[in-house]
Write an enzyme that holds these catalytic residues in place. Structure first.
Site, PDB file in Angstrom:
ATOM      1  N   GLY A  51       0.818  -1.206   0.000  1.00 46.42           N
ATOM      2  CA  GLY A  51       0.000   0.000   0.000  1.00 46.42           C
ATOM      3  C   GLY A  51       0.847   1.249   0.000  1.00 46.42           C
TER       4      GLY A  51
ATOM      5  CD  GLU B 187      -4.807  31.283  -7.843  1.00 44.81           C
ATOM      6  OE1 GLU B 187      -5.632  30.348  -7.883  1.00 44.81           O
ATOM      7  OE2 GLU B 187      -3.600  31.133  -8.112  1.00 44.81           O
TER       8      GLU B 187
ATOM      9  CB  THR C 246      -2.064   3.078   3.899  1.00 44.22           C
ATOM     10  OG1 THR C 246      -0.981   2.198   3.591  1.00 44.22           O
ATOM     11  CG2 THR C 246      -2.257   4.055   2.745  1.00 44.22           C
TER      12      THR C 246
END
Length: 678
Positions: A232, A455, A236
């Site tokens: 993983g 933005e 995790t």
């Protein structure tokens, strides 16, 4: 059967602690030096520092009546058994010029028995009667003379005995395993402390039940799994899951890292593998956990430069021990890695690692459970809904969520609050993913205006284009490496992206550059991150995801999530130059179409672009609801409370920007919080 707890405690003695200062050794050394000094000082009494005088010179001193006869320097005639000589000790008067005058000097002369036959007569004529003494035990005298030196060496031995013992142990124990047994009384982690990975917990729970009651499974012919590989992304909870197995299973648990096998000496790794399995055999049934196994289990034959590799020898020993001629029953190997692509295929076959468990990033329910586990250690304010925080953190790993809780606690403590509020949690979330706000960074009005329009272009396209994610927040406050950011938040976790969504994401990524061109008639290098991310997504659409009508559903090139130099350096491209030109043309077509879409939308809604940019210049940060108000009413009706006033200066240098126009340029993450920093 499990070993007694005393073995666990014995194996878990604290190692590597700094030794305290050895006062006892210092005192012993001081005593030894004092004894040597006293022995040298008093050895021979007054005759410790004597002058060797020839026998002829002694006769002259005797005739001149310079021989001293008193209690301090008695004349001694020493006989030695079995020796043809005798020693005469005493003192004589030495004439000197100066204030000191005459001095008494101890002397020693050797007299041959067959030569000095009339010595007694000469001494009697001079009125001197020597003291007769016999030295009969030369061995005893020698031992007494060397006793202080022997005592000194003995003190040194006791002083450095521990260091000598440890040096010998280290020299002989290079091939011993460094696996550490985890004490059951100290391991407090159980499956209750592991959240967000329910499927992985179910699979390892079966392993724990097998260890507790093997007959339950063996009565149907099943055998215990030889190895379990936890795979993983980082953070995790793979190592945490292994520690929970140790807390749940009542069997010995050995822990070791993959890098502990390989040392500077050839053959040490293979020896440690064999010793590790030997320890496991003595404690069977038991569990051996190897963290970061890719350090030792790397694919054989893919080393750059060739030659013998110590890791390959260690891997061969591991392969044989896991499933060779002399198989050890009852020893279960649990390994963890985030690079399964580099592991050797022989290590992954059934019989060695029988089961591979994928520990994925948590979904929204798993994130809420993880937040609840970590929030037990902090104090939350009343009314804080962790479900809201979980929905706002798609793509976050368990380690990142733990960091969010910790950063929120630090923020609340810095502000003097009695509990962590939702505002601190959201600020900590943005800080963990994008970095802390840099309000102290001085921006000129020119730079600030350019960032605001950049933005505003991203934000306006997010609101106006179909198939886009809901706008979450837009800000022109520098954060991390960017001067501003536009963030969106999926309504639910996403594991795939549709073609229309990706095309809309490309257009949103072009919005910042297009807004600069429309308003200022010129562009800056602020769209570097936009271009990079958009190009990566467009190329994957063409080469991997079959989203180009011209190129068709064909994968061009072999694509891996991670680079493995030993494998990829010799991999040739599997398509022609003509096909490469067509791929470049399709990628360019997607980017150009996205640019034209952004130009058309922003030109049509120029007034909304101006309104959003002015609101950003005034309030610096706006959320999605406030952007919708501007689109509906042409102005901001409900300004953000407590917004800091503008008026910041130009930074010394504009940093490069990073743009996220899709959840990830790789396979899409489950609704990762996106942003388009400027």
């Amino acid at each position: 059967m499990a070993q007694p707890d005393r073995n666990s405690q014995k194996e878990n003695k604290p190692r590597g602690t700094e030794p305290s200062f050895n006062w006892r050794g210092v005192i012993l050394i001081a005593i030894a030096f004092a004894l040597i000094g006293l022995a040298v000082l008093f050895r021979g009494g007054a005759y410790a520092n004597f002058e060797d005088v020839p026998y002829n010179r002694f006769l002259e001193l005797l005739d001149n009546k310079q021989i001293v006869v008193d209690k301090n320097y008695p004349l001694q005639l020493v006989y030695q058994e079995g020796q043809p000589t005798q020693t005469l000790r005493g003192a004589y008067i030495k004439q000197a010029i100066g204030p000191n005058g005459a001095q008494q000097v101890p002397f020693r002369t050797t007299v041959a028995l067959n030569y000095a036959t009339n010595l007694q007569e000469k001494l009697a004529a001079a009125g001197i009667q020597p003291a007769i003494r016999t030295d009969s035990n030369l061995m005893a005298q020698t031992l007494v003379g060397f006793l202080p030196i022997a005592l000194f060496l003995l003190v040194l031995y006791f002083l450095f005995r521990q260091q000598i013992r440890m040096a010998g142990k280290g020299a002989l124990n290079f091939g011993k395993s460094k696996a550490r047994m985890l004490a059951r009384d100290k391991n407090k982690i159980t499956f209750k402390d592991v959240a967000g990975v329910e499927e992985a917990k179910d699979e390892v729970q079966e392993l724990v039940e097998f260890l507790r009651d093997p007959k339950k499974f063996q009565k149907l012919g099943g055998r215990i799994p030889k190895g379990v590989l936890l795979v993983g992304p980082p953070g995790t909870g793979k190592t945490l899951l292994a520690r929970a197995i140790a807390g749940e299973a009542d069997v010995p648990f050995f822990s070791i890292s993959g890098s502990d096998f390989v040392e500077m000496f050839v053959g040490v790794g293979a020896s440690r593998v064999r010793d590790m399995f030997e320890q496991g055999k003595k404690s069977a049934p038991c569990i051996i956990f190897i963290d970061e196994i890719d350090a030792v289990g790397r694919h054989r034959g893919h080393g750059v430069g060739g030659g013998h590799d110590e890791r390959e020898q260690t891997l061969n020993a591991l392969l044989v021990e896991m499933d060779g001629f002399d198989t050890q029953e009852g020893v279960i190997i649990i390994a963890a890695t985030n690079r399964p692509d580099v592991l050797d295929p022989a290590l992954l076959r059934p019989g060695r690692f029988d089961r591979q468990i994928t520990v994925n990033l948590p979904d929204v329910k798993g994130r809420e459970e993880i937040l609840r586990v970590h929030s037990k250690k902090v104090k939350l304010a009343e009314g804080v809904d962790l479900q809201v925080v979980a929905r706002g953190t798609p793509g976050y790993s368990g380690a990142e969520l733990a960091n969010v809780i910790n950063e929120a606690a630090l923020l609340a403590a810095r502000r003097g609050l009695k509990g962590i509020t939702l505002h601190e949690l959201e600020e900590a979330r943005d800080k963990v993913r994008w970095g802390k706000e840099r309000r102290s960074m001085a921006l000129s009005e020119k730079e600030k205006t350019n960032t605001a329009y950049h933005e505003a272009g991203h934000a306006l396209l997010l609101e106006l284009l179909p198939h886009t994610e809901p706008l979450h927040k837009v800000t022109i406050i520098p954060r991390g490496p960017s001067l501003g950011s536009t963030m969106w938040l999926p309504e639910e976790d996403k594991y795939t992206n549709r073609k229309n969504e990706l095309i809309a994401g490309l257009a949103v990524g072009m919005g910042g550059r297009v807004a600069e061109e429309i308003v200022f008639g010129d562009v800056t290098n602020g769209a570097r991150g936009d271009i990079k991310q958009a190009t990566a997504v467009a190329r994957r659409m063409v080469c991997e995801w079959g989203m180009s009508e011209k190129m068709g559903m064909v994968e061009y090139g072999e694509h891996e999530d991670y680079v493995f130099l030993g494998r990829d350096i010799s991999r040739a491209r599997d398509y022609s130059e003509a096909t490469a030109e067509q791929i470049d043309g399709e990628v360019r077509k997607l980017i150009d179409n996205a640019y034209q879409t952004a130009m058309q939308v922003l030109t049509t809604h120029r007034d909304h672009l101006e309104a959003i940019a002015k609101a950003l210049l005034e309030y610096e940060t706006l959320d999605g609801v406030q952007i919708k108000e501007i689109l509906q009413h042409g102005r901001l009706i409900n300004p953000p409370p407590g917004a800091p006033p503008p008026g910041q200066k130009l930074p010394p240098e504009k940093p490069p920007k990073q743009v996220v126009i899709a959840p990830d340029v790789g396979p899409p993450l489950p609704g990762a919080l996106g942003g388009a920093p400027a």
